[in-house]
Design a protein around this motif. Structure first.
Motif, PDB file in Angstrom:
ATOM      1  N   ALA A 107      -2.402   0.232  50.949  1.00 34.15           N
ATOM      2  CA  ALA A 107      -2.839  -0.651  49.870  1.00 34.15           C
ATOM      3  C   ALA A 107      -2.654   0.015  48.510  1.00 34.15           C
ATOM      4  CB  ALA A 107      -4.296  -1.055  50.075  1.00 34.15           C
ATOM      5  N   SER A 108      -2.935   1.301  48.443  1.00 33.11           N
ATOM      6  CA  SER A 108      -2.762   2.037  47.193  1.00 33.11           C
ATOM      7  C   SER A 108      -1.295   2.090  46.786  1.00 33.11           C
ATOM      8  CB  SER A 108      -3.311   3.452  47.353  1.00 33.11           C
ATOM      9  OG  SER A 108      -3.051   4.229  46.227  1.00 33.11           O
ATOM     10  N   ALA A 109      -0.415   2.336  47.756  1.00 34.43           N
ATOM     11  CA  ALA A 109       1.018   2.372  47.467  1.00 34.43           C
ATOM     12  C   ALA A 109       1.510   0.999  47.013  1.00 34.43           C
ATOM     13  CB  ALA A 109       1.795   2.839  48.695  1.00 34.43           C
ATOM     14  N   GLN A 110       1.044  -0.065  47.664  1.00 37.38           N
ATOM     15  CA  GLN A 110       1.460  -1.406  47.263  1.00 37.38           C
ATOM     16  C   GLN A 110       0.924  -1.747  45.882  1.00 37.38           C
ATOM     17  OE1 GLN A 110       0.470  -4.097  50.504  1.00 37.38           O
ATOM     18  NE2 GLN A 110       2.645  -4.202  50.991  1.00 37.38           N
ATOM     19  N   ALA A 111      -0.292  -1.349  45.577  1.00 36.57           N
ATOM     20  CA  ALA A 111      -0.843  -1.604  44.246  1.00 36.57           C
ATOM     21  C   ALA A 111      -0.009  -0.889  43.192  1.00 36.57           C
ATOM     22  CB  ALA A 111      -2.300  -1.155  44.181  1.00 36.57           C
ATOM     23  N   SER A 112       0.415   0.324  43.493  1.00 38.29           N
ATOM     24  CA  SER A 112       1.251   1.070  42.564  1.00 38.29           C
ATOM     25  C   SER A 112       2.585   0.359  42.347  1.00 38.29           C
ATOM     26  CB  SER A 112       1.490   2.486  43.092  1.00 38.29           C
ATOM     27  OG  SER A 112       2.324   3.192  42.218  1.00 38.29           O
ATOM     28  N   ILE A 113       3.165  -0.164  43.422  1.00 40.24           N
ATOM     29  CA  ILE A 113       4.433  -0.895  43.303  1.00 40.24           C
ATOM     30  C   ILE A 113       4.239  -2.140  42.453  1.00 40.24           C
ATOM     31  CG2 ILE A 113       6.101  -2.283  44.596  1.00 40.24           C
ATOM     32  CD1 ILE A 113       5.874  -0.165  46.832  1.00 40.24           C
ATOM     33  N   TYR A 114       3.157  -2.871  42.683  1.00 35.63           N
ATOM     34  CA  TYR A 114       2.904  -4.068  41.877  1.00 35.63           C
ATOM     35  C   TYR A 114       2.677  -3.708  40.414  1.00 35.63           C
ATOM     36  CZ  TYR A 114       2.790  -6.952  46.037  1.00 35.63           C
ATOM     37  OH  TYR A 114       3.146  -7.596  47.189  1.00 35.63           O
ATOM     38  N   ASN A 115       2.032  -2.582  40.141  1.00 32.09           N
ATOM     39  CA  ASN A 115       1.872  -2.135  38.758  1.00 32.09           C
ATOM     40  C   ASN A 115       3.223  -1.830  38.123  1.00 32.09           C
ATOM     41  OD1 ASN A 115      -0.921  -2.358  38.632  1.00 32.09           O
ATOM     42  ND2 ASN A 115      -1.249  -0.281  39.382  1.00 32.09           N
ATOM     43  N   VAL A 116       4.101  -1.172  38.869  1.00 35.53           N
ATOM     44  CA  VAL A 116       5.452  -0.896  38.365  1.00 35.53           C
ATOM     45  C   VAL A 116       6.163  -2.209  38.059  1.00 35.53           C
ATOM     46  CG1 VAL A 116       7.741  -0.009  38.998  1.00 35.53           C
ATOM     47  CG2 VAL A 116       5.704   1.352  39.474  1.00 35.53           C
ATOM     48  N   LEU A 117       6.027  -3.178  38.958  1.00 39.00           N
ATOM     49  CA  LEU A 117       6.706  -4.459  38.764  1.00 39.00           C
ATOM     50  C   LEU A 117       6.171  -5.234  37.566  1.00 39.00           C
ATOM     51  CD1 LEU A 117       7.102  -5.641  42.466  1.00 39.00           C
ATOM     52  CD2 LEU A 117       8.874  -4.756  40.941  1.00 39.00           C
ATOM     53  N   THR A 118       4.941  -5.000  37.166  1.00 39.98           N
ATOM     54  CA  THR A 118       4.416  -5.688  35.994  1.00 39.98           C
ATOM     55  C   THR A 118       4.727  -4.953  34.699  1.00 39.98           C
ATOM     56  OG1 THR A 118       2.244  -4.656  36.238  1.00 39.98           O
ATOM     57  CG2 THR A 118       2.536  -6.805  37.249  1.00 39.98           C
ATOM     58  N   VAL A 119       4.822  -3.636  34.747  1.00 40.33           N
ATOM     59  CA  VAL A 119       5.073  -2.846  33.543  1.00 40.33           C
ATOM     60  C   VAL A 119       6.569  -2.786  33.211  1.00 40.33           C
ATOM     61  CG1 VAL A 119       4.965  -0.503  32.597  1.00 40.33           C
ATOM     62  CG2 VAL A 119       2.995  -1.461  33.767  1.00 40.33           C
ATOM     63  N   ALA A 120       7.405  -2.670  34.226  1.00 39.38           N
ATOM     64  CA  ALA A 120       8.837  -2.431  34.020  1.00 39.38           C
ATOM     65  C   ALA A 120       9.558  -3.486  33.180  1.00 39.38           C
ATOM     66  CB  ALA A 120       9.528  -2.268  35.373  1.00 39.38           C
ATOM     67  N   PRO A 121       9.319  -4.770  33.348  1.00 37.94           N
ATOM     68  CA  PRO A 121      10.065  -5.751  32.554  1.00 37.94           C
ATOM     69  C   PRO A 121       9.863  -5.626  31.042  1.00 37.94           C
ATOM     70  CG  PRO A 121       9.055  -6.831  34.425  1.00 37.94           C
ATOM     71  CD  PRO A 121       8.510  -5.432  34.381  1.00 37.94           C
ATOM     72  N   TYR A 151       7.300   2.181  23.075  1.00 38.38           N
ATOM     73  CA  TYR A 151       8.173   2.544  24.193  1.00 38.38           C
ATOM     74  C   TYR A 151       7.697   3.839  24.842  1.00 38.38           C
ATOM     75  CZ  TYR A 151      11.979   4.265  26.956  1.00 38.38           C
ATOM     76  OH  TYR A 151      12.699   4.770  27.998  1.00 38.38           O
ATOM     77  N   LYS A 152       7.350   4.812  24.017  1.00 42.79           N
ATOM     78  CA  LYS A 152       6.923   6.112  24.548  1.00 42.79           C
ATOM     79  C   LYS A 152       5.689   5.948  25.427  1.00 42.79           C
ATOM     80  CE  LYS A 152       5.789  10.759  22.952  1.00 42.79           C
ATOM     81  NZ  LYS A 152       5.581  11.619  21.779  1.00 42.79           N
ATOM     82  N   ASP A 153       4.720   5.164  24.974  1.00 45.39           N
ATOM     83  CA  ASP A 153       3.513   4.934  25.767  1.00 45.39           C
ATOM     84  C   ASP A 153       3.835   4.212  27.072  1.00 45.39           C
ATOM     85  OD1 ASP A 153       2.069   6.118  23.728  1.00 45.39           O
ATOM     86  OD2 ASP A 153       1.388   4.208  22.872  1.00 45.39           O
ATOM     87  N   LEU A 154       4.665   3.185  26.985  1.00 50.81           N
ATOM     88  CA  LEU A 154       5.028   2.415  28.173  1.00 50.81           C
ATOM     89  C   LEU A 154       5.830   3.259  29.167  1.00 50.81           C
ATOM     90  CD1 LEU A 154       4.869  -0.433  29.419  1.00 50.81           C
ATOM     91  CD2 LEU A 154       7.048  -0.908  28.317  1.00 50.81           C
ATOM     92  N   ALA A 155       6.776   4.035  28.656  1.00 51.46           N
ATOM     93  CA  ALA A 155       7.599   4.880  29.530  1.00 51.46           C
ATOM     94  C   ALA A 155       6.748   5.960  30.205  1.00 51.46           C
ATOM     95  CB  ALA A 155       8.730   5.520  28.723  1.00 51.46           C
ATOM     96  N   ALA A 156       5.798   6.517  29.475  1.00 55.41           N
ATOM     97  CA  ALA A 156       4.918   7.526  30.069  1.00 55.41           C
ATOM     98  C   ALA A 156       4.051   6.899  31.161  1.00 55.41           C
ATOM     99  CB  ALA A 156       4.044   8.166  28.989  1.00 55.41           C
ATOM    100  N   SER A 206      16.092   1.873  30.717  1.00 50.12           N
ATOM    101  CA  SER A 206      15.778   0.461  30.920  1.00 50.12           C
ATOM    102  C   SER A 206      16.605  -0.134  32.055  1.00 50.12           C
ATOM    103  CB  SER A 206      16.028  -0.312  29.621  1.00 50.12           C
ATOM    104  OG  SER A 206      15.749  -1.671  29.788  1.00 50.12           O
ATOM    105  N   ILE A 207      17.878   0.193  32.092  1.00 51.81           N
ATOM    106  CA  ILE A 207      18.758  -0.295  33.162  1.00 51.81           C
ATOM    107  C   ILE A 207      18.294   0.257  34.518  1.00 51.81           C
ATOM    108  CG2 ILE A 207      21.101  -0.117  34.112  1.00 51.81           C
ATOM    109  CD1 ILE A 207      22.092  -0.278  31.161  1.00 51.81           C
ATOM    110  N   ALA A 208      17.981   1.547  34.564  1.00 49.28           N
ATOM    111  CA  ALA A 208      17.509   2.147  35.816  1.00 49.28           C
ATOM    112  C   ALA A 208      16.193   1.514  36.264  1.00 49.28           C
ATOM    113  CB  ALA A 208      17.333   3.660  35.642  1.00 49.28           C
ATOM    114  N   THR A 209      15.352   1.155  35.316  1.00 46.52           N
ATOM    115  CA  THR A 209      14.079   0.518  35.645  1.00 46.52           C
ATOM    116  C   THR A 209      14.288  -0.888  36.190  1.00 46.52           C
ATOM    117  OG1 THR A 209      12.987   1.824  33.934  1.00 46.52           O
ATOM    118  CG2 THR A 209      11.829  -0.116  34.705  1.00 46.52           C
TER     119      THR A 209
END
Length: 180
Positions: A36-50, A78-83, A140-143
């Motif tokens: 569940a923790s790993a999936q939550a992390s993935i969902y966080n990545v999916l919301t932040v990355a775009p 950008y710096k805050d978001l990328a970090a 950005s492309i890699a993300t």
């Protein structure tokens, strides 16, 4: 040996079986929490990355219009978001190595960029920020590629069976614990 001794041995045997059962249950719960923790992390990545692509585009426009103040503010965003995204990717190891390296490279470039805030306009902002914008573009492309890979790996929530918490914990339907 008397009846009391046999009952004592039977009690100890039952206790051992119960302890083993509790141990398996604890292990299953721990695996469920980690999943569940790993999936939550993935969902966080999916919301932040775009948001990375949006900031990249806005940085490019600010540089083209020689707007130093907007460019500097966007660079900080950008710096805050990328970090934040770099921190989230530490949980996700399967696909994130390339994106994480490019994010870290862009963070180094952004930190090294010296754009004076005292100057409101600069005639050569676009040329002066070429390296940092290229690094941000690569990150950005890699993300975007990472989010596509992560989405392709996700199992739709509707496909998963609806199980009550106690059924999942005690595995009452006879399914393997990994099926949670």
């Amino acid at each position: 040996m008397g009846l009391g001794d046999w009952l004592g041995l039977a009690g100890i045997a039952i206790a051992i079986v119960q302890i083993a059962h509790v141990g398996r249950t604890v292990s299953q719960v721990r695996e469920a929490v980690l999943t569940a923790s790993a999936q939550a992390s993935i969902y966080n990545v999916l919301t932040v990355a775009p948001r990375m692509s949006g900031i990249e585009h806005q940085l490019d426009l600010a540089a083209r219009h020689n707007d130093v103040e907007t460019f500097s503010l966007l660079l900080r965003s950008y710096k805050d978001l990328a970090a934040e995204l770099d921190g989230l990717l530490h949980q996700e190891k399967k696909h994130s190595e390339d994106a994480q390296l490019k994010l870290q490279k862009s963070l180094v470039q952004v930190t090294a960029a010296k754009i004076p805030m005292s100057v409101k306009r600069s005639d050569d902002l676009y040329a002066r920020t070429r390296l940092v914008r290229r690094s941000i573009s690569e990150a950005s492309i890699a993300t975007v590629q990472l989010t596509a890979r992560l989405r392709s790996d996700l199992v739709p929530v509707e496909v998963l069976p609806k199980r009550r918490l106690l059924d999942r914990v005690f595995n009452r339907r006879g399914e393997h614990a990994d099926g949670i």
